[in-house]
Motif scaffolding. Structure first.
Motif, PDB file in Angstrom:
ATOM      1  N   LEU A 124       0.856  -1.197   0.000  1.00 25.75           N
ATOM      2  CA  LEU A 124       0.000   0.000   0.000  1.00 25.75           C
ATOM      3  C   LEU A 124       0.884   1.237   0.000  1.00 25.75           C
ATOM      4  O   LEU A 124       1.866   1.305   0.734  1.00 25.75           O
ATOM      5  CB  LEU A 124      -0.891  -0.009   1.255  1.00 25.75           C
ATOM      6  CG  LEU A 124      -1.841   1.172   1.459  1.00 25.75           C
ATOM      7  CD1 LEU A 124      -2.952   1.155   0.401  1.00 25.75           C
ATOM      8  CD2 LEU A 124      -2.463   1.119   2.852  1.00 25.75           C
ATOM      9  N   THR A 125       0.527   2.197  -0.835  1.00 18.21           N
ATOM     10  CA  THR A 125       1.256   3.468  -0.848  1.00 18.21           C
ATOM     11  C   THR A 125       0.266   4.601  -0.588  1.00 18.21           C
ATOM     12  O   THR A 125      -0.802   4.653  -1.205  1.00 18.21           O
ATOM     13  CB  THR A 125       1.962   3.679  -2.199  1.00 18.21           C
ATOM     14  OG1 THR A 125       2.904   2.612  -2.372  1.00 18.21           O
ATOM     15  CG2 THR A 125       2.699   5.016  -2.226  1.00 18.21           C
ATOM     16  N   VAL A 126       0.613   5.457   0.359  1.00 14.69           N
ATOM     17  CA  VAL A 126      -0.261   6.578   0.708  1.00 14.69           C
ATOM     18  C   VAL A 126       0.539   7.870   0.557  1.00 14.69           C
ATOM     19  O   VAL A 126       1.626   7.996   1.123  1.00 14.69           O
ATOM     20  CB  VAL A 126      -0.782   6.455   2.162  1.00 14.69           C
ATOM     21  CG1 VAL A 126      -1.625   7.667   2.544  1.00 14.69           C
ATOM     22  CG2 VAL A 126      -1.573   5.166   2.354  1.00 14.69           C
ATOM     23  N   ASN A 127       0.000   8.805  -0.218  1.00 12.52           N
ATOM     24  CA  ASN A 127       0.652  10.107  -0.385  1.00 12.52           C
ATOM     25  C   ASN A 127      -0.042  11.155   0.477  1.00 12.52           C
ATOM     26  O   ASN A 127      -1.227  11.019   0.807  1.00 12.52           O
ATOM     27  CB  ASN A 127       0.582  10.544  -1.843  1.00 12.52           C
ATOM     28  CG  ASN A 127       1.448   9.659  -2.729  1.00 12.52           C
ATOM     29  OD1 ASN A 127       2.675   9.651  -2.596  1.00 12.52           O
ATOM     30  ND2 ASN A 127       0.797   8.898  -3.594  1.00 12.52           N
ATOM     31  N   ALA A 128       0.714  12.191   0.807  1.00 13.57           N
ATOM     32  CA  ALA A 128       0.123  13.305   1.548  1.00 13.57           C
ATOM     33  C   ALA A 128      -1.054  13.860   0.757  1.00 13.57           C
ATOM     34  O   ALA A 128      -1.035  13.877  -0.474  1.00 13.57           O
ATOM     35  CB  ALA A 128       1.170  14.381   1.780  1.00 13.57           C
ATOM     36  N   GLY A 129      -2.091  14.262   1.468  1.00 10.65           N
ATOM     37  CA  GLY A 129      -3.269  14.835   0.836  1.00 10.65           C
ATOM     38  C   GLY A 129      -4.328  13.811   0.447  1.00 10.65           C
ATOM     39  O   GLY A 129      -5.426  14.181   0.034  1.00 10.65           O
ATOM     40  N   GLU A 130      -4.006  12.519   0.622  1.00  8.86           N
ATOM     41  CA  GLU A 130      -4.959  11.485   0.190  1.00  8.86           C
ATOM     42  C   GLU A 130      -5.780  10.935   1.354  1.00  8.86           C
ATOM     43  O   GLU A 130      -5.336  10.928   2.493  1.00  8.86           O
ATOM     44  CB  GLU A 130      -4.203  10.310  -0.449  1.00  8.86           C
ATOM     45  CG  GLU A 130      -3.505  10.680  -1.741  1.00  8.86           C
ATOM     46  CD  GLU A 130      -2.648   9.545  -2.309  1.00  8.86           C
ATOM     47  OE1 GLU A 130      -2.173   9.706  -3.438  1.00  8.86           O
ATOM     48  OE2 GLU A 130      -2.447   8.510  -1.620  1.00  8.86           O
ATOM     49  N   VAL A 131      -6.964  10.447   0.986  1.00  4.18           N
ATOM     50  CA  VAL A 131      -7.765   9.685   1.944  1.00  4.18           C
ATOM     51  C   VAL A 131      -7.969   8.287   1.367  1.00  4.18           C
ATOM     52  O   VAL A 131      -8.442   8.137   0.239  1.00  4.18           O
ATOM     53  CB  VAL A 131      -9.134  10.353   2.202  1.00  4.18           C
ATOM     54  CG1 VAL A 131      -9.996   9.462   3.084  1.00  4.18           C
ATOM     55  CG2 VAL A 131      -8.945  11.720   2.852  1.00  4.18           C
ATOM     56  N   HIS A 132      -7.557   7.304   2.150  1.00  7.50           N
ATOM     57  CA  HIS A 132      -7.733   5.907   1.733  1.00  7.50           C
ATOM     58  C   HIS A 132      -8.742   5.228   2.645  1.00  7.50           C
ATOM     59  O   HIS A 132      -8.758   5.491   3.841  1.00  7.50           O
ATOM     60  CB  HIS A 132      -6.404   5.141   1.843  1.00  7.50           C
ATOM     61  CG  HIS A 132      -5.378   5.562   0.836  1.00  7.50           C
ATOM     62  ND1 HIS A 132      -4.891   4.723  -0.131  1.00  7.50           N
ATOM     63  CD2 HIS A 132      -4.748   6.750   0.644  1.00  7.50           C
ATOM     64  CE1 HIS A 132      -4.001   5.365  -0.882  1.00  7.50           C
ATOM     65  NE2 HIS A 132      -3.896   6.603  -0.418  1.00  7.50           N
ATOM     66  N   ALA A 133      -9.548   4.366   2.054  1.00  8.59           N
ATOM     67  CA  ALA A 133     -10.423   3.533   2.876  1.00  8.59           C
ATOM     68  C   ALA A 133      -9.964   2.090   2.738  1.00  8.59           C
ATOM     69  O   ALA A 133      -9.679   1.634   1.628  1.00  8.59           O
ATOM     70  CB  ALA A 133     -11.866   3.673   2.421  1.00  8.59           C
ATOM     71  N   ILE A 134      -9.848   1.413   3.893  1.00  8.47           N
ATOM     72  CA  ILE A 134      -9.553  -0.019   3.848  1.00  8.47           C
ATOM     73  C   ILE A 134     -10.778  -0.743   4.348  1.00  8.47           C
ATOM     74  O   ILE A 134     -11.218  -0.530   5.484  1.00  8.47           O
ATOM     75  CB  ILE A 134      -8.309  -0.357   4.677  1.00  8.47           C
ATOM     76  CG1 ILE A 134      -7.099   0.331   4.031  1.00  8.47           C
ATOM     77  CG2 ILE A 134      -8.107  -1.872   4.761  1.00  8.47           C
ATOM     78  CD1 ILE A 134      -5.789   0.073   4.697  1.00  8.47           C
ATOM     79  N   MET A 135     -11.344  -1.537   3.472  1.00 11.58           N
ATOM     80  CA  MET A 135     -12.581  -2.231   3.816  1.00 11.58           C
ATOM     81  C   MET A 135     -12.327  -3.726   3.803  1.00 11.58           C
ATOM     82  O   MET A 135     -11.343  -4.193   3.243  1.00 11.58           O
ATOM     83  CB  MET A 135     -13.676  -1.861   2.817  1.00 11.58           C
ATOM     84  CG  MET A 135     -13.935  -0.355   2.784  1.00 11.58           C
ATOM     85  SD  MET A 135     -15.304   0.086   1.712  1.00 11.58           S
ATOM     86  CE  MET A 135     -16.687  -0.593   2.629  1.00 11.58           C
ATOM     87  N   GLY A 136     -13.231  -4.437   4.398  1.00  9.92           N
ATOM     88  CA  GLY A 136     -13.081  -5.883   4.380  1.00  9.92           C
ATOM     89  C   GLY A 136     -13.929  -6.508   5.464  1.00  9.92           C
ATOM     90  O   GLY A 136     -14.301  -5.837   6.422  1.00  9.92           O
ATOM     91  N   PRO A 137     -14.234  -7.775   5.298  1.00 12.01           N
ATOM     92  CA  PRO A 137     -15.073  -8.451   6.295  1.00 12.01           C
ATOM     93  C   PRO A 137     -14.358  -8.562   7.635  1.00 12.01           C
ATOM     94  O   PRO A 137     -13.149  -8.378   7.728  1.00 12.01           O
ATOM     95  CB  PRO A 137     -15.316  -9.831   5.680  1.00 12.01           C
ATOM     96  CG  PRO A 137     -14.245 -10.022   4.668  1.00 12.01           C
ATOM     97  CD  PRO A 137     -13.829  -8.668   4.206  1.00 12.01           C
ATOM     98  N   ASN A 138     -15.123  -8.880   8.670  1.00 14.01           N
ATOM     99  CA  ASN A 138     -14.550  -9.057  10.005  1.00 14.01           C
ATOM    100  C   ASN A 138     -13.480 -10.134   9.987  1.00 14.01           C
ATOM    101  O   ASN A 138     -13.641 -11.163   9.338  1.00 14.01           O
ATOM    102  CB  ASN A 138     -15.642  -9.471  10.995  1.00 14.01           C
ATOM    103  CG  ASN A 138     -16.396  -8.245  11.485  1.00 14.01           C
ATOM    104  OD1 ASN A 138     -15.838  -7.141  11.533  1.00 14.01           O
ATOM    105  ND2 ASN A 138     -17.659  -8.442  11.820  1.00 14.01           N
ATOM    106  N   GLY A 139     -12.404  -9.880  10.668  1.00 13.99           N
ATOM    107  CA  GLY A 139     -11.347 -10.877  10.796  1.00 13.99           C
ATOM    108  C   GLY A 139     -10.385 -10.895   9.631  1.00 13.99           C
ATOM    109  O   GLY A 139      -9.502 -11.744   9.561  1.00 13.99           O
ATOM    110  N   SER A 140     -10.519  -9.946   8.717  1.00 15.94           N
ATOM    111  CA  SER A 140      -9.644  -9.987   7.542  1.00 15.94           C
ATOM    112  C   SER A 140      -8.258  -9.408   7.831  1.00 15.94           C
ATOM    113  O   SER A 140      -7.343  -9.575   7.035  1.00 15.94           O
ATOM    114  CB  SER A 140     -10.305  -9.260   6.369  1.00 15.94           C
ATOM    115  OG  SER A 140     -10.607  -7.929   6.738  1.00 15.94           O
ATOM    116  N   GLY A 141      -8.110  -8.704   8.947  1.00 14.40           N
ATOM    117  CA  GLY A 141      -6.786  -8.189   9.315  1.00 14.40           C
ATOM    118  C   GLY A 141      -6.687  -6.670   9.287  1.00 14.40           C
ATOM    119  O   GLY A 141      -5.591  -6.117   9.378  1.00 14.40           O
TER     120      GLY A 141
END
Ligand SMILES: Nc1ncnc2c1ncn2[C@@H]1O[C@H](COP(=O)(O)OP(=O)(O)O)[C@@H](O)[C@H]1O
Ligand SMILES: [Mg+2]
Lengths: 251, 452
Positions: free
Chosen positions: A24-41
């Motif tokens: 995963l790469t995140v740059n300044a100014g960005e909004v990322h969402a991490i989604m996933g079912p329960n227990g996925s980590g």
């Protein structure tokens, strides 16, 4: 230089491998969402980034502002601008919120070579933030999270976010258990903290909060891997088609 | 008998010396009291941790019984601590009444009394037994009986000096009464026997603090007895502070008697001493009496502290709150034996006792045994004990906000301690204790338990 670069991150607790190669790469100014079912980590990923000691990183690397994040103790990560809003905020028996927040602020300012804030200046700043996040002013006179309702605890995390102004905010299920008003306030708090020089990673099981915080990128985490990435529309697709759809698509 | 004599030969000699050198003014009843107590001590001796001796199950006083100590018969003639030094040894604030005792003896030079108030007597015992025997004699050695306790018997046999506080009915002592007992460094280990007698008349009010301290790091044995009589409707606020040398043996017995509708509030703070015993018994002998007994102990290295606390509800409508908290580091060991007794007549009693311990090291140990003995049927009683480590998840939460491990743990330990410190009403005393305990918070050898 990106703010955060995660490469092939593997992490375990005991013998159990939970993260199985996250990139995963995140740059300044960005909004990322991490989604996933329960227990996925999802929480594991957020906590590994914040430095929770129970998790062992077995493989991979994390660069934060060009430095090896994994080599830093948790308090140094915080002082360098990483903030984790906990999925389950912790009660600190007997520790007054005011005292705790002042100590956190002082530690972070000291690290940046800034002077300690006077009690008066800190108070003024705190009151301003208390109003912004519409939290009961009485709560900061009480012990941290002790006897707070679920919603109050989540708002208290947002208060800390507003106060500490991190470069990289990791919000772990900050939306869960909130009614619609509280959700709006939390989202407003997050949106207000959006700046070109910082980034926000919203970890969530539900798409709901993304109606208020529009992400630039959405990633789906499943069984310890990011299996799909896209724009804001991916969240809507997940909402209508469910996680099974992604599962089928990747397998 | 001869065997007993040789066994306690040192004390015997000291006792003979005390009696033969006593000033002519010593009242005959005091001689008689000492002789009876000495005779009882010879029969009782020091307690042993033998089977069935529940009161001494976890604490071995053989190191006290087998050691030789010298008894300073008078105020040391040589170098005494200076007034400035004494002030640093314990709590102080402007306007307080300060009685300072050096090696068990009153030091007029170091004491300060900001003027006498009507109906209030604050004096040293050796003077008061002569100048106001009518106030002293009816109460001295009445609450602290020496029939079953070797340490109380020994203290009473050597009863010579200490503090006497008498507040007449409906009077309020205007200032905090600050009693400081200093043990000085000497060529041989010393034994001292401080005594405190507090009599609060009906409807009166008084606040006092007893501090036991030493600027030395050496070994000595201090055997104290404090008796407090809280008259009907009276209000006594009490604080007891142990700041003994790390090598010291401190055995303290406190006996409190409460009359009808009286209020007694006590907070004990324990640091220092290789071995400390705190035997603290409160008798609620009047309807509607109310007591709060709190304690905070911080132990390190191989210190051993033993609290034996008893709250005895003898009359109806009484309330008691007992809270002791311990912070244990190193290889130290704490014993908490708390007993709340509710007698048959004591209906409508409301009693609660709690002992909470924070273990900072894997080698520290606590034996906590709170118990309730209830013989009345219409009562509200609760008790509990806990022992735990600092929680790893809690520390991580604090670290994730930028606090380092040492700061985070110190903050948590301080917060734990503050529950007791905050019960102290007098602000200068509370601030002093807060400073004392925040400085003392150990940051090393922390072990964290708990799961996230
Ligand atoms: N401290 C822990 N101890 C044991 N198992 C854990 C721990 N933390 C997470 N796990 C396990 O790791 C997996 C991922 O958990 P988590 O990261 O909390 O998922 P999510 O936040 O996506 O629901 C789950 O199977 C969970 O049981
Ligand atoms: Mg989670």
């Amino acid at each position: 230089m990106p703010l955060l670069v995660i490469r092939d991150l593997h992490a375990s607790i005991g013998d159990q491998e939970i993260l199985k190669g996250v990139d995963l790469t995140v740059n300044a100014g960005e909004v990322h969402a991490i989604m996933g079912p329960n227990g996925s980590g999802k929480s594991t990923l957020a906590n590994v980034l914040a430095g929770r000691p129970e998790y062992t990183v077995t493989k991979g690397s994390v660069q934060y502002q060009g430095h090896d994040l994994l080599a830093m103790p948790p308090e140094q990560r915080a002082r360098e601008g990483i903030f984790l809003a906990f999925q389950y905020p912790v009660e600190l028996p007997g520790v007054r919120a005011w005292q705790f927040l002042k100590a956190a602020m002082d530690a972070q300012r000291q690290h940046r070579g800034l002077e300690e804030m006077s009690a008066r200046d800190f108070n003024r700043l705190l009151q301003e933030k208390v109003q912004q996040v519409e939290i009961d002013p009485e709560l900061v006179k009480r012990n941290v999270n002790e006897g707070f309702s679920g919603g109050e605890k989540k708002r208290n995390e947002i208060l800390q976010l507003a106060l500490l102004e991190p470069k990289l905010a990791l919000l772990d299920e900050t939306d869960s258990g909130l009614d619609i008003d509280a959700l709006r306030i939390v989202a407003e708090g997050v949106n207000r903290s959006r700046r070109p020089d910082n980034a926000i990673v919203v970890v969530t099981h539900y798409q709901r909060i993304l109606n208020y915080i529009t992400p630039d990128f959405v990633h789906v985490l499943m069984d310890g891997r990011i299996v799909r990435s896209g724009g804001a529309e991916l969240a809507l697709e997940l909402e209508s088609r469910g996680y099974d759809w992604v599962k089928e698509a990747v397998s | 008998m001869t065997q007993t004599l040789t066994k306690y030969a040192g004390y015997h000699e000291a006792f003979q010396a005390l009696e033969s050198s006593a000033p002519k003014s010593t009242p005959p009843w005091l001689h008689e009291l000492r002789r009876q107590a000495w005779s009882r001590f010879q029969q009782l001796g020091f307690p042993t941790a033998r089977r069935g001796n529940e009161k001494w199950k976890y604490t071995n006083v053989a190191p006290i019984a087998s050691a030789a100590f010298s008894h300073p018969a008078a105020l040391p003639s040589g170098a005494q601590p200076t007034a400035g030094r004494v002030k640093q040894l314990g709590p102080s604030a402007p306007g307080w009444t300060n009685l300072v005792f050096v090696d068990g003896h009153y030091s007029p030079a170091l004491s300060t009394q900001p003027g006498q108030a009507p109906g209030i007597v604050v004096d040293n015992l050796s003077k008061a037994t002569v100048s106001s025997p009518q106030l002293v004699q009816p109460h001295l050695a009445r609450q602290a009986g020496f029939e079953d306790d070797g340490f109380i018997a020994l203290n009473t046999a050597f009863l010579q000096d200490g503090a006497f506080i008498h507040v007449a009915d409906n009077r309020t002592a205007p200032a905090m009464i600050n009693l400081l007992f200093v043990t000085t460094e000497g060529p041989t280990p010393k034994v001292t026997f401080p005594r405190v007698l507090v009599v609060a008349g009906k409807g009166s009010q008084v606040s006092l603090v007893e501090t036991y301290v030493s600027p030395a790091k050496s070994r000595y044995f201090i055997n104290t007895v404090t008796e407090i009589v809280v008259g009907d409707g009276a209000n006594v606020e009490h604080c007891r502070l142990l700041l003994e040398s790390p090598e010291a043996f401190h055995v303290g017995n406190t006996r409190v008697y409460q009359g009808q509708d009286s209020t007694f509030t006590s907070a004990g703070f324990f640091r220092g001493a290789a071995l400390a015993r705190n035997d603290f018994q409160v008798l609620l002998d009047g309807t509607g009496a109310n007591c709060t007994v709190n304690g905070l102990y911080l132990t390190t290295d191989s210190q051993h502290v033993d609290h034996l606390i008893g709250i005895d509800h003898a009359k109806p409508h009484g309330t008691s709150r007992l809270l002791y908290k311990g912070i244990l580091d190193g290889k130290s060991k704490a014993v908490f034996g708390g007993t709340v007794m509710v007698r048959k007549d004591a209906q409508k009693t409301d009693a609660r006792q709690t002992d909470k311990n924070l273990l900072l090291s894997p080698d520290a140990e606590v034996d906590s045994k709170p118990s309730l003995l209830i013989f009345a049927d219409d009562v509200k009683c609760a008790h509990g004990a806990t022992a735990g480590h600092i929680d790893a998840n809690t520390v991580f939460y604090m670290q994730s906000r930028g606090l380092d491990l040492a700061t985070a743990s110190r903050m948590l330990i301080h917060a734990f301690a503050r529950e007791v410190i905050d019960t102290v009403q007098a602000e200068p005393l509370r601030d002093y204790l807060d400073g004392l305990f925040s400085q003392a918070m150990p940051a090393s050898s922390l072990r964290f338990g708990g799961t996230p």
